[in-house]
Design an enzyme around this catalytic site. Structure first.
Site, PDB file in Angstrom:
ATOM      1  CB  ALA A  21      -0.944  -0.042   1.190  1.00 33.35           C
ATOM      2  CB  CYS A  22       0.075   4.719   1.138  1.00 41.09           C
ATOM      3  SG  CYS A  22      -1.643   4.907   0.681  1.00 41.09           S
ATOM      4  N   GLY A  23       3.079   4.634   0.155  1.00 39.57           N
ATOM      5  CA  GLY A  23       4.441   4.853   0.601  1.00 39.57           C
ATOM      6  C   GLY A  23       4.552   6.183   1.328  1.00 39.57           C
ATOM      7  NE  ARG A  52       6.114   0.831   0.382  1.00 38.82           N
ATOM      8  CZ  ARG A  52       5.504   0.099   1.322  1.00 38.82           C
ATOM      9  NH1 ARG A  52       4.231   0.315   1.584  1.00 38.82           N
ATOM     10  NH2 ARG A  52       6.150  -0.832   1.984  1.00 38.82           N
TER      11      ARG A  52
END
Length: 628
Positions: A21-23, A52
């Site tokens: 998921a998000c970075g 990401r």
């Protein structure tokens, strides 16, 4: 977090294409020295977190990317001079990064609303600046919904002190957001204020990581300097990408999901009526709603909550400890003063639960906190020349091994603080010991908290009515399947029946048979594969405890704030329920209201009964009851 062993390559599947998921990334000079190199390194970290971020059918349009930095005063002073705008000293003015509609008339109307409200709040509009962008560098999807991006410079009125300018900018932004939303403009959704502050600014958009620097030409200017940057590459699981939903927000960026979002937002809305402050007076009402109910993500909502807590006078670490408390039940090895802090504050603010990694700043300090389950790892290294690099994974910035002083990772429930004013990293133990020692929270709890088990035994408890049990079970929709497959295993073997996750029960509204009222309500969970939590087997990080009773003003901390009734479980025996009905300790008093109504009264009888129930509830509260 323990990871599953990688799957073998087979068919069209190749494990090298697995994505997380998000970075999130942070680059900071611990000593607080500002330079363009910090921004450059932040952008490099962002690009290395590109895997990401999500992309759609248009591979050049991403889910969002952005960067938060300290106010680049020298850069703005030079650029504003070219426009004939004379900027005062740092801290004497604020800068708003503003997304506006592309259509000229609507854009002008938004700008006029902004300027009118700035004047009404007694501040001065110094001028507008067009943010130089190159939209040839972004995808066609992002271009179709691209806003006009301008910066507004607001000067401090001589009638307010420096410290209150940040508050005034907060009030101005909230008023402007509401005014534009209620204006009836066709393209009001294009209006958004990514940041409005005296000490920080956000550059973000519907971009992929490598586009950010090419799109925002400001970021390549060597006069742009900061002691730290927060960067984010977005991969959303429950909202579509848009310019305003890219991270960072005004104070934070986030990897994870807030699973308790609806409850958190509703509780914040409910407690708004109790807000009061001698310092801010009537300005408080201008902030409502604290958390808008439409068009926001879970991260935007927790950002709104953190923003409010900071304006109550609490520090950044204090606010984060309230929002994302570590595990503090009796089963954890925690100093008593810290446990007292968390228990006291649980009567004021419910935790924002979920797999959450938050990187936040108030413009001076940078704080990173990991929720107590630790499901979003965050790693860091510190070099010998005081450079801090933190990210969702290792290897985001090339650092020679011989230059590394030490490495580590954020532990579950722990906080990491960079104090650029003092030029040092403050560890979790020191931060929390200092905050937990601010007030005698333990004494306040001992004197004001009431525990259900300590209440006197009731003189009488209604006997169970076994003769009508089966009739009442049918009336409440209890089926033979419930009795045999769910209740019997729990009663005989102290365990839940085994079965598949989820439910295929049709929605009540689709049924042609009479349904019970509560069948129309469904619990909403985050749309991601978070592991379920078990309050028995994972008691270190979960708890069934809760408090009931009236809350108090969030802008204060007094002993009476924790004057509530503590329950060890939401499931009550007949004896415990009778104790609550009879409670009369200080301000903790209960009233019992009947929900029965006569169905023979025909159409409208339920509505009339609901109105009467609300009226009786209000009357009971006015007469001093705090539990209904």
């Amino acid at each position: 977090m323990n990871r599953l062993p990688p799957l073998a390559k087979q068919g069209l599947y190749d494990p090298q294409f697995e994505r997380d998921a998000c970075g999130v990334g942070v680059v900071a000079n611990i000593a607080g020295f500002k330079s363009h190199d910090i921004i450059k390194k932040g952008l490099e970290v962002l690009v290395n977190l590109s895997h990401r971020g999500a992309r759609g059918a248009d591979p050049e349009t991403g889910d969002g990317a952005g960067l938060l930095l300290q106010m680049p005063h020298q850069f703005f002073r030079r650029e504003c001079a070219k426009l004939g705008i004379s900027l005062p000293e740092p801290g004497q003015y604020g800068v708003g990064m503003v997304f506006l509609p592309m259509e000229a008339a609507q854009r002008k109307r938004c700008e006029d609303i902004f300027e009118e409200i700035v004047a009404e709040e007694g501040q001065t509009v110094l001028g507008w600046r067009d943010v130089p962008v190159d939209n040839s560098q972004i995808g066609s999807g992002a271009r179709q919904v691209e806003p006009c991006i301008r910066q507004l410079f607001i000067g401090r009125a001589s009638t307010i002190v420096d410290a209150h300018l940040e508050w005034k900018l907060y009030v101005i932004r909230k008023r402007v957001e509401r005014a534009v939303s209620e204006s009836g403009m066709q393209d009001a959704e294009s209006f958004y204020v990514p940041s409005l502050s005296t000490n920080r600014i956000v550059y973000k958009g519907l971009l992929i990581t490598e586009q950010l620097e090419r799109f925002y030409l400001d970021l390549t200017d060597t006069a742009m300097e900061s002691a730290f940057t927060l960067v984010h590459s977005r991969f959303s699981t429950n909202t579509l990408g848009s310019w305003k939903l890219a991270h960072p927000y005004r104070l934070l960026c986030h990897n994870g999901e807030i699973n308790t979002l609806r409850g958190n937002v509703n509780w914040m809305t409910a407690r708004q009526a109790m807000f009061s402050s001698e310092e801010f007076g009537d300005d408080l009402k201008k902030l409502f709603p604290i958390i808008p109910s439409r068009g926001q993500s879970d991260t935007a909502s927790i950002d709104n909550a953190l923003e409010l807590l900071l304006h109550t006078g609490r520090s950044l670490p204090h606010s984060l400890m309230m929002l994302v408390p570590e595990a503090w039940s009796e089963t954890t090895a925690l100093p008593q003063d810290k446990r007292d802090f968390y228990e006291y504050h649980s009567s004021m603010m419910e935790p924002w639960d979920g797999p959450a990694l938050l990187a936040c700043t108030d413009g001076s300090d940078v704080a990173i906190i990991l929720d107590r389950n630790g499901l979003r790892p965050f790693r860091y290294l510190v070099t010998k020349d005081q450079l801090l690099v933190m990210a969702s994974e290792v290897g985001v910035l090339d650092v020679a091994p011989e230059d590394v002083a030490y490495k580590g990772r954020i532990q579950p429930g722990r906080m990491f603080l960079v104090d650029t004013a003092e030029g040092r990293i403050v560890d979790d133990e020191e931060i929390k010991a200092k905050i937990a020692g601010r007030r005698p929270y333990g004494e306040w709890l001992a004197q004001n908290r009431v525990v259900l088990d300590d209440l006197p035994e009731p003189s009488s408890v209604p006997e169970p009515d076994m003769e009508t049990l089966s009739t009442r079970q049918r009336a409440f929709g209890v089926t033979q399947e419930d009795l045999d497959l769910l209740m019997e295993p729990m009663a005989t073997a102290s365990k839940e029946a085994e079965g598949s996750m989820g439910t295929d029960t049709p929605l009540a509204v689709l049924s042609d048979r009479p349904q019970l009222l509560f069948a129309y309500f469904k619990q909403l969970f985050a749309q991601v594969s978070n592991p379920p939590l078990d309050a028995i087997r994972e008691e270190l990080v979960t708890s069934l405890e809760g408090t009931i009773g009236s809350e108090r003003n969030l802008f204060e901390e007094t002993p009476r704030h924790c004057h509530q009734l503590r329950l060890l479980s939401p499931i009550l025996t007949d004896v415990q329920l009778q104790k609550i009905r009879n409670v009369a300790v200080g301000d903790i008093r209960a009233a019992t209201l009947s929900t029965l109504f006569d169905v023979r009264d025909g159409v409208g009888s339920l509505e009339r009964a609901m109105d009467e129930l609300c009226s009786k509830a209000s009357q009971a509260i006015n007469e001093g009851s705090t539990i209904l």
